[in-house]
Design an enzyme around this catalytic site. Structure first.
Site, PDB file in Angstrom:
ATOM      1  N   THR A 124       0.733  -1.257  -0.052  1.00  0.00           N
ATOM      2  CA  THR A 124      -0.077   0.033   0.028  1.00  0.00           C
ATOM      3  C   THR A 124       0.713   1.282  -0.046  1.00  0.00           C
ATOM      4  O   THR A 124       1.974   1.270   0.372  1.00  0.00           O
ATOM      5  CB  THR A 124      -0.950  -0.049   1.204  1.00  0.00           C
ATOM      6  OG1 THR A 124      -1.442   1.223   1.394  1.00  0.00           O
ATOM      7  CG2 THR A 124      -0.265  -0.120   2.444  1.00  0.00           C
ATOM      8  N   ASP A 125       0.111   2.348  -0.447  1.00  0.00           N
ATOM      9  CA  ASP A 125       1.009   3.752  -0.416  1.00  0.00           C
ATOM     10  C   ASP A 125       1.177   4.097   0.880  1.00  0.00           C
ATOM     11  O   ASP A 125       1.927   5.074   1.355  1.00  0.00           O
ATOM     12  CB  ASP A 125       0.216   4.716  -1.301  1.00  0.00           C
ATOM     13  CG  ASP A 125      -1.259   5.068  -0.755  1.00  0.00           C
ATOM     14  OD1 ASP A 125      -1.773   4.094   0.014  1.00  0.00           O
ATOM     15  OD2 ASP A 125      -1.840   5.789  -1.433  1.00  0.00           O
ATOM     16  N   GLU A 126       0.379   3.488   1.996  1.00  0.00           N
ATOM     17  CA  GLU A 126       0.336   3.910   3.429  1.00  0.00           C
ATOM     18  C   GLU A 126       1.749   3.898   4.000  1.00  0.00           C
ATOM     19  O   GLU A 126       2.051   4.288   5.003  1.00  0.00           O
ATOM     20  CB  GLU A 126      -0.685   3.474   4.176  1.00  0.00           C
ATOM     21  CG  GLU A 126      -2.016   3.742   3.732  1.00  0.00           C
ATOM     22  CD  GLU A 126      -2.970   3.625   4.562  1.00  0.00           C
ATOM     23  OE1 GLU A 126      -2.693   3.568   5.916  1.00  0.00           O
ATOM     24  OE2 GLU A 126      -4.478   3.907   4.268  1.00  0.00           O
ATOM     25  N   TYR A 148      -1.840  -0.184  11.389  1.00  0.00           N
ATOM     26  CA  TYR A 148      -2.109  -0.908  10.125  1.00  0.00           C
ATOM     27  C   TYR A 148      -0.971  -0.673   9.005  1.00  0.00           C
ATOM     28  O   TYR A 148      -0.177  -1.789   8.539  1.00  0.00           O
ATOM     29  CB  TYR A 148      -3.567  -0.610   9.273  1.00  0.00           C
ATOM     30  CG  TYR A 148      -3.385  -0.955   7.742  1.00  0.00           C
ATOM     31  CD1 TYR A 148      -3.669  -2.036   7.205  1.00  0.00           C
ATOM     32  CD2 TYR A 148      -3.245   0.124   6.723  1.00  0.00           C
ATOM     33  CE1 TYR A 148      -3.669  -2.441   5.838  1.00  0.00           C
ATOM     34  CE2 TYR A 148      -3.346   0.048   5.518  1.00  0.00           C
ATOM     35  CZ  TYR A 148      -3.422  -1.426   4.902  1.00  0.00           C
ATOM     36  OH  TYR A 148      -3.494  -1.734   3.592  1.00  0.00           O
ATOM     37  N   LYS A 152       2.020  -3.287   7.320  1.00  0.00           N
ATOM     38  CA  LYS A 152       2.242  -3.325   6.101  1.00  0.00           C
ATOM     39  C   LYS A 152       3.700  -3.177   5.716  1.00  0.00           C
ATOM     40  O   LYS A 152       4.262  -3.928   4.803  1.00  0.00           O
ATOM     41  CB  LYS A 152       1.185  -2.562   5.089  1.00  0.00           C
ATOM     42  CG  LYS A 152      -0.321  -3.042   5.293  1.00  0.00           C
ATOM     43  CD  LYS A 152      -0.448  -4.368   4.629  1.00  0.00           C
ATOM     44  CE  LYS A 152      -0.354  -4.442   3.160  1.00  0.00           C
ATOM     45  NZ  LYS A 152      -0.911  -5.797   2.513  1.00  0.00           N
TER      46      LYS A 152
HETATM   47  P1  NAD Z   1     -10.181  -6.773   2.579  1.00  0.00           P
HETATM   48  O1  NAD Z   1     -10.202  -6.461   4.129  1.00  0.00           O
HETATM   49  O2  NAD Z   1     -11.440  -6.557   1.765  1.00  0.00           O
HETATM   50  O3  NAD Z   1      -9.864  -8.276   2.636  1.00  0.00           O
HETATM   51  C1  NAD Z   1      -9.138  -9.044   3.180  1.00  0.00           C
HETATM   52  C2  NAD Z   1      -9.191 -10.520   2.824  1.00  0.00           C
HETATM   53  O4  NAD Z   1      -8.106 -11.282   3.468  1.00  0.00           O
HETATM   54  C3  NAD Z   1     -10.541 -11.061   3.420  1.00  0.00           C
HETATM   55  O5  NAD Z   1     -11.272 -12.075   2.492  1.00  0.00           O
HETATM   56  C4  NAD Z   1     -10.231 -11.612   4.590  1.00  0.00           C
HETATM   57  O6  NAD Z   1     -11.118 -12.865   5.043  1.00  0.00           O
HETATM   58  C5  NAD Z   1      -8.504 -12.267   4.073  1.00  0.00           C
HETATM   59  N1  NAD Z   1      -7.769 -12.496   5.360  1.00  0.00           N
HETATM   60  C6  NAD Z   1      -7.757 -12.038   6.423  1.00  0.00           C
HETATM   61  N2  NAD Z   1      -6.756 -12.559   7.385  1.00  0.00           N
HETATM   62  C7  NAD Z   1      -6.438 -13.587   6.656  1.00  0.00           C
HETATM   63  C8  NAD Z   1      -5.545 -14.745   7.080  1.00  0.00           C
HETATM   64  N3  NAD Z   1      -4.692 -14.572   8.251  1.00  0.00           N
HETATM   65  N4  NAD Z   1      -5.283 -15.844   6.211  1.00  0.00           N
HETATM   66  C9  NAD Z   1      -6.132 -15.810   4.945  1.00  0.00           C
HETATM   67  N5  NAD Z   1      -6.921 -14.950   4.697  1.00  0.00           N
HETATM   68  C10 NAD Z   1      -7.292 -13.714   5.648  1.00  0.00           C
HETATM   69  O7  NAD Z   1      -8.972  -6.352   2.045  1.00  0.00           O
HETATM   70  P2  NAD Z   1      -8.667  -5.304   0.512  1.00  0.00           P
HETATM   71  O8  NAD Z   1      -9.085  -4.001   0.724  1.00  0.00           O
HETATM   72  O9  NAD Z   1      -9.192  -6.545  -0.379  1.00  0.00           O
HETATM   73  O10 NAD Z   1      -7.135  -5.576   0.603  1.00  0.00           O
HETATM   74  C11 NAD Z   1      -6.389  -6.469  -0.212  1.00  0.00           C
HETATM   75  C12 NAD Z   1      -4.962  -6.174  -0.084  1.00  0.00           C
HETATM   76  O11 NAD Z   1      -4.590  -5.015  -0.451  1.00  0.00           O
HETATM   77  C13 NAD Z   1      -4.536  -6.092   1.439  1.00  0.00           C
HETATM   78  O12 NAD Z   1      -3.152  -6.546   1.542  1.00  0.00           O
HETATM   79  C14 NAD Z   1      -4.481  -4.530   1.681  1.00  0.00           C
HETATM   80  O13 NAD Z   1      -3.291  -3.893   2.621  1.00  0.00           O
HETATM   81  C15 NAD Z   1      -4.088  -4.198   0.027  1.00  0.00           C
HETATM   82  N6  NAD Z   1      -4.272  -2.732  -0.264  1.00  0.00           N
HETATM   83  C16 NAD Z   1      -5.621  -2.072  -0.201  1.00  0.00           C
HETATM   84  C17 NAD Z   1      -5.982  -1.151  -0.636  1.00  0.00           C
HETATM   85  C18 NAD Z   1      -7.335  -0.597  -0.618  1.00  0.00           C
HETATM   86  O14 NAD Z   1      -7.595   0.414  -0.881  1.00  0.00           O
HETATM   87  N7  NAD Z   1      -8.340  -1.494  -0.207  1.00  0.00           N
HETATM   88  C19 NAD Z   1      -5.121  -0.364  -1.157  1.00  0.00           C
HETATM   89  C20 NAD Z   1      -3.556  -0.626  -1.373  1.00  0.00           C
HETATM   90  C21 NAD Z   1      -3.265  -1.849  -0.990  1.00  0.00           C
HETATM   91  O1  DAU Z   2      -4.061   4.195   0.799  1.00  0.00           O
HETATM   92  C1  DAU Z   2      -4.366   2.887   0.445  1.00  0.00           C
HETATM   93  C2  DAU Z   2      -5.257   2.634   1.811  1.00  0.00           C
HETATM   94  O2  DAU Z   2      -6.518   2.875   1.533  1.00  0.00           O
HETATM   95  C3  DAU Z   2      -5.342   0.729   1.808  1.00  0.00           C
HETATM   96  O3  DAU Z   2      -3.955   0.419   2.025  1.00  0.00           O
HETATM   97  C4  DAU Z   2      -6.193   0.544   3.390  1.00  0.00           C
HETATM   98  O4  DAU Z   2      -6.449  -0.599   3.077  1.00  0.00           O
HETATM   99  C5  DAU Z   2      -7.514   1.094   2.782  1.00  0.00           C
HETATM  100  O5  DAU Z   2      -8.382   0.685   3.753  1.00  0.00           O
HETATM  101  C6  DAU Z   2      -7.537   2.614   2.728  1.00  0.00           C
HETATM  102  O6  DAU Z   2      -7.149   3.196   3.914  1.00  0.00           O
HETATM  103  P1  DAU Z   2      -7.835   4.775   4.209  1.00  0.00           P
HETATM  104  O7  DAU Z   2      -7.657   4.939   5.686  1.00  0.00           O
HETATM  105  O8  DAU Z   2      -7.300   5.743   3.345  1.00  0.00           O
HETATM  106  O9  DAU Z   2      -9.256   4.359   3.674  1.00  0.00           O
HETATM  107  P2  DAU Z   2     -10.631   4.779   4.564  1.00  0.00           P
HETATM  108  O10 DAU Z   2     -11.854   4.279   3.593  1.00  0.00           O
HETATM  109  O11 DAU Z   2     -10.698   4.101   5.721  1.00  0.00           O
HETATM  110  O12 DAU Z   2     -10.632   6.354   4.728  1.00  0.00           O
HETATM  111  C7  DAU Z   2     -10.425   7.182   3.518  1.00  0.00           C
HETATM  112  C8  DAU Z   2     -10.263   8.537   4.114  1.00  0.00           C
HETATM  113  O13 DAU Z   2     -11.725   9.114   4.649  1.00  0.00           O
HETATM  114  C9  DAU Z   2      -9.308   8.860   5.547  1.00  0.00           C
HETATM  115  O14 DAU Z   2      -8.906  10.177   5.272  1.00  0.00           O
HETATM  116  C10 DAU Z   2     -10.493   8.673   6.636  1.00  0.00           C
HETATM  117  C11 DAU Z   2     -11.750   9.170   5.942  1.00  0.00           C
HETATM  118  N1  DAU Z   2     -13.085   8.810   6.577  1.00  0.00           N
HETATM  119  C12 DAU Z   2     -13.210   7.221   6.718  1.00  0.00           C
HETATM  120  C13 DAU Z   2     -14.200   6.926   7.106  1.00  0.00           C
HETATM  121  C14 DAU Z   2     -14.436   5.126   7.077  1.00  0.00           C
HETATM  122  C15 DAU Z   2     -14.074   9.543   6.897  1.00  0.00           C
HETATM  123  O15 DAU Z   2     -13.957  10.846   6.808  1.00  0.00           O
HETATM  124  N2  DAU Z   2     -14.970   8.987   7.389  1.00  0.00           N
HETATM  125  C16 DAU Z   2     -15.243   7.691   7.564  1.00  0.00           C
HETATM  126  O16 DAU Z   2     -16.463   7.062   8.147  1.00  0.00           O
END
Ligand code: NAD
Ligand code: DAU
Length: 334
Positions: A124-126, A148, A152
């Site tokens: 992730t970019d985080e 988190y 990562k």
């Molecule tokens: P998500 O939370 O929707 O899905 C996570 C999945 O992993 C779920 O199906 C869960 O059951 C499974 N899981 C959790 N713990 C596990 C374990 N111990 N063994 C096997 N499976 C397990 O997450 P997402 O948003 O789809 O993110 C997927 C990946 O991409 C993550 O690694 C996250 O860090 C990364 N990522 C997410 C974003 C985003 O914006 N959502 C951006 C950049 C990177």
């Molecule tokens: O940048 C990549 C990341 O993006 C991934 O690695 C993470 O898995 C994914 O969850 C996401 O993280 P963020 O914290 O950026 O996403 P989130 O949707 O939780 O929040 C996006 C922005 O919105 C953040 O600035 C917090 C704000 N927010 C979020 C929620 C849930 C609100 O203002 N209100 C809310 O209720």
């Protein structure tokens, strides 16, 4: 080609399985997922157990299970499995340490013992932390701010160490904020869409001016395919869209799209340690692998809003607790 997808029942993992099976009908896909609150087999409805698709309920921290799967012969491993929500990591970081760090280490050890051609760590970019100006390239400092992000980052460093020490064919991708179908409604975009559809308040943290770089999930899946096919072991690839929006931009776009009033917006206490802005320099993957984000913000958002309108059953079952029984414990009343 046999590919092990971990976390394939989550948001991005399930989109990836839909995408990759369309692109490569001859690939065999094994989906290993623990089915935490975020894992949902309804995301993969229509995928029947067959010689080319198999679901296994399991945990990436389970060394015995991971070893036995890899011993069977797997060409590629792509690791989506993670605890992914920043707010949950602030409440309790333990599962983040277990899955995101320990789970990655178990996968890397399994790969060390068995013959796997490529391992992709979906990061992730985080990991770069908050930026006031400019963009983070792959060699920028790693300054994670939430538990988190720290988990990562730790996983990324383990991947690097396994490449340097053992020559494991590891590639890391670091993507910005994804949105699209099947995203669990705890994250900003699905939370805002579903709350607005239900006429509920929209919680905006702090002043709503935090900036995220938004990418449609299919663009991310295409980048991952590109890294699998053309990436070089040991390399890190940022995956970004250049589309920067404040949280208020996002909320207002959705409310306008749904013809709902901005009076639903409720400013609430800020997230502790809330990162102000993420922004990626994705020129390396564009230059070296020929990938570029293709879906505009307007197109991606319109598709996403429509998907949540068309799939009320999917998210209403989650929000009511009917599917996992979990959602309400953390999000009651939201
Ligand atoms: P998500 O939370 O929707 O899905 C996570 C999945 O992993 C779920 O199906 C869960 O059951 C499974 N899981 C959790 N713990 C596990 C374990 N111990 N063994 C096997 N499976 C397990 O997450 P997402 O948003 O789809 O993110 C997927 C990946 O991409 C993550 O690694 C996250 O860090 C990364 N990522 C997410 C974003 C985003 O914006 N959502 C951006 C950049 C990177
Ligand atoms: O940048 C990549 C990341 O993006 C991934 O690695 C993470 O898995 C994914 O969850 C996401 O993280 P963020 O914290 O950026 O996403 P989130 O949707 O939780 O929040 C996006 C922005 O919105 C953040 O600035 C917090 C704000 N927010 C979020 C929620 C849930 C609100 O203002 N209100 C809310 O209720």
């Amino acid at each position: 080609m046999k590919i092990l997808v971990t976390g394939g029942a989550g948001f991005i993992g399930s989109n990836f399985i839909h995408y990759i099976t369309k692109q490569h009908a001859d690939w065999k896909v094994i989906n290993l997922d623990k089915l935490t609150y975020a894992g949902n087999l309804e995301n993969l409805k229509g995928f029947k157990e067959s010689p080319s698709y198999r679901f296994i309920k399991g945990d990436i921290t389970d060394r015995v299970q991971v070893d036995s799967l890899l011993r069977d012969g797997v060409d590629i491993v792509i690791n989506f499995a993670a605890e992914s929500h920043v707010d949950r990591s602030i409440q309790d970081s333990s599962p983040f340490i277990d899955t995101n760090i320990k789970g990655t280490q178990v996968l890397l050890e399994g790969i060390r013992k068995n013959q796997v051609k490529k391992y992709v760590q979906v990061s992730t970019d985080e990991v770069y932390g908050s930026l006031e100006i400019g963009k983070s390239a792959e060699n920028a400092s790693l300054l994670p701010n939430s538990p988190y992000a720290a988990s990562k980052t730790s996983a990324d460093l383990l991947c690097r160490a396994y490449w340097k020490t053992y020559g494991l064919p590891v590639m890391i991708t670091r993507c910005s904020n994804n949105y699209g179908p099947f995203q669990f409604p705890e994250k900003l975009i699905p939370l805002v869409i579903t709350n607005a559809l239900e006429g509920k308040d929209i919680p905006v943290y702090g002043d709503g001016m935090n900036v995220r770089e938004w990418i449609y999930v299919e663009d991310h899946c295409r980048a991952l395919e590109c890294v699998i096919l053309k990436g070089s072991p040991g390399e890190i690839y940022n995956v970004g869209s250049n589309i920067e929006k404040t949280n208020l931009d996002i909320v207002r776009f959705i409310l306008k799209e749904l013809d709902k009033s901005e009076s639903l917006i409720k400013y609430v206490t800020d997230r502790p340690g809330h990162d102000r802005r993420y922004a990626l320099d994705a020129s390396k993957i564009e230059r070296e692998l020929g990938w570029k984000a293709a879906i505009s913000f307007k197109e991606g958002m319109k598709k996403t809003v429509q998907w949540y309108i068309d799939n009320k059953d999917w998210w209403q079952r989650i929000k009511s607790g009917e599917y996992t029984g979990y959602y309400d414990r953390m999000y009651v009343g939201r």
